[in-house]
Design an enzyme around this catalytic site. Structure first.
Site, PDB file in Angstrom:
ATOM      1  N   TYR A 138      -7.167 -10.295  -9.979  1.00  0.00           N
ATOM      2  CA  TYR A 138      -7.574 -11.584  -9.305  1.00  0.00           C
ATOM      3  C   TYR A 138      -8.582 -11.904  -8.345  1.00  0.00           C
ATOM      4  CZ  TYR A 138      -2.630 -13.048 -11.204  1.00  0.00           C
ATOM      5  OH  TYR A 138      -1.720 -13.247 -12.022  1.00  0.00           O
ATOM      6  N   LYS A 193      -2.560   2.699 -13.883  1.00  0.00           N
ATOM      7  CA  LYS A 193      -3.010   3.228 -15.052  1.00  0.00           C
ATOM      8  C   LYS A 193      -4.097   4.422 -14.854  1.00  0.00           C
ATOM      9  CE  LYS A 193      -2.824   3.038 -19.705  1.00  0.00           C
ATOM     10  NZ  LYS A 193      -1.580   3.514 -20.482  1.00  0.00           N
ATOM     11  N   ASP A 225       2.444   0.920 -18.486  1.00  0.00           N
ATOM     12  CA  ASP A 225       3.117   0.830 -20.010  1.00  0.00           C
ATOM     13  C   ASP A 225       4.631   1.448 -20.004  1.00  0.00           C
ATOM     14  OD1 ASP A 225       1.824   3.172 -19.630  1.00  0.00           O
ATOM     15  OD2 ASP A 225       0.962   3.236 -21.740  1.00  0.00           O
ATOM     16  N   ASP A 249       2.087  -8.797 -11.435  1.00  0.00           N
ATOM     17  CA  ASP A 249       2.481 -10.093 -11.891  1.00  0.00           C
ATOM     18  C   ASP A 249       3.157 -10.085 -13.261  1.00  0.00           C
ATOM     19  OD1 ASP A 249       0.918 -12.589 -14.058  1.00  0.00           O
ATOM     20  OD2 ASP A 249       2.165 -13.051 -12.479  1.00  0.00           O
ATOM     21  N   ASP A 253       7.860 -10.184 -13.888  1.00  0.00           N
ATOM     22  CA  ASP A 253       8.591 -11.097 -14.759  1.00  0.00           C
ATOM     23  C   ASP A 253       9.499 -10.361 -15.702  1.00  0.00           C
ATOM     24  OD1 ASP A 253       7.070 -13.010 -13.802  1.00  0.00           O
ATOM     25  OD2 ASP A 253       6.462 -13.840 -15.615  1.00  0.00           O
TER      26      ASP A 253
END
Ligand code: IPM
Ligand code: MN
Length: 361
Positions: A138, A193, A225, A249, A253
């Site tokens: 971001y 990652k 992942d 982010d 969700d």
């Protein structure tokens, strides 16, 4: 008796409805004189009218108030020439200018069979995602390269200061909790990652350095992942998860979906001197103005705000009110009298709000 100024930004879409519902519940829980809700404009609709997504007057109020309560912002049809959404600059400017570096997202399954996962009961899923909120991918908002319509790049930025403070925040949070549902272990999971990118290997190494100060909290690692599988297959393993901005982010969700959806996902965006509280959902313009949005995410964000204010100002009346609101939400969901549509019920926004207020009484 202290009075707390709450800068209130209803915003776009369902924002006004869920914000008004939350103000109603907070006033019911605390009475009308302890919290002063001062409305300020901002978001995509305001930008269309005035050319400003975050007016200076609104920013100044956010900067000087005790806390910020927000509905939702953003309309997909209102974009900049580069294609990004205007309304989201309300959040992003507040996050970056007020340094709201910890985006705290509780993921909790309430009683009432709301999880799409099989055989999950209330209490089986209870973890908190701590999303770094001021850098990562971001940091490139509005700064990416767009070249001749041929090349586009956005850079992921991680700093030692940014990573160490978010890791410390996550470890401290785990210390205040009772551990993961599966084994009661205080566990801080680093989501990254690191196997592929140096920036995430750096993220992990700084978390490891901070871990030295928290021998009482188990450190755990999960590639982003892999964690999408674990959050579905074994969510009970998790207590606190720390992640870079973009990863946070995305997984927040997914986490919300496992407990019923974005309509039950609160958030508190915290810095050292400011706090912004909003549902983790968006503005849902397709259901705006129909009184069918769930106010629960924003109401739970409101109780989060009271807890945060209560801790900061050593004001037990706020903490008590937060606990009462959370119990009223639990009772509303457990008795099934006012279940919002996104959780499989038929209750309107106002019916859910009325039942929570009844429970408070
Ligand atoms: C969120 C939202 C925001 C984000 C948007 C509205 C700026 O998706 O809070 O999760 O991308 O962080
Ligand atoms: Mn999001």
């Amino acid at each position: 008796m202290a009075t707390y100024d709450i800068a209130t930004i209803e915003g776009d879409g369902i924002g006004p409805e869920v914000c008004a519902a939350t103000v109603t519940v907070l006033k019911e829980a605390l009475g009308s004189n302890l919290l002063s809700f001062n409305q300020f404009p901002g978001g995509a609709s305001h930008y269309v009218k005035t050319g400003q997504v975050l007016p200076q007057e609104t920013f100044d109020a956010c900067n000087t108030s005790h806390a910020i309560l927000h509905g939702a912002a953003g309309l997909p049809s209102v974009t900049y020439p580069d294609g990004t959404e205007v309304g989201n600059d309300l959040h992003l400017q507040l996050r970056f200018k007020l340094d709201l570096y910890a985006n705290v997202r509780p993921i909790r399954l309430y009683q009432g069979d709301f999880s799409p996962l099989k055989n999950r009961q209330s209490g089986d899923i209870d973890y908190i995602i701590v999303r770094e909120n001021t850098e990562g991918l971001y940091a490139s908002r509005g700064a990416g390269v767009l070249l001749r319509g041929e090349v586009a790049t956005d850079t992921l930025v991680l700093t030692r200061k940014g990573v160490s403070r978010i890791a410390k925040f996550a470890f401290e949070l785990s210390r205040k909790r009772n551990g993961a549902p599966s084994d009661g272990v205080r566990r801080m999971t680093v989501c990254d990652k690191a196997n592929i990118l140096r920036s995430y290997a750096f993220f992990r190494s700084v978390c490891d350095e901070v871990a030295q100060d928290y021998p009482d909290v188990a450190i755990d690692y999960a590639y982003v992942d892999a964690i999408t599988v674990h959050l579905v297959k074994r969510p009970e393993f998790y207590d606190v998860i720390v992640a870079e901005n973009m990863f946070g982010d995305i997984i927040s969700d997914l986490g919300a979906a496992t407990v019923g959806g974005m309509g039950i996902a609160p958030s508190g965006e915290l810095g050292d001197n400011h706090g912004l509280f909003q549902g983790a959902h968006g503005s849902a313009p397709d259901i705006a103005g129909q009184n069918i949005a769930s106010p629960l995410a924003t109401i739970l964000s409101g109780s989060f705000m009271l807890r945060w204010l209560g801790d900061r100002h050593n004001d037990v009346s706020l903490i008590t009110a937060a606990e009462r609101i959370e119990r009223a939400v639990e009772a509303t969901l457990a008795n099934g009298k006012a279940i919002p549509r996104d959780l499989g019920g038929l209750a309107s926004c106002s019916e859910v709000t009325t039942e929570i207020c009844r429970q408070l009484k």
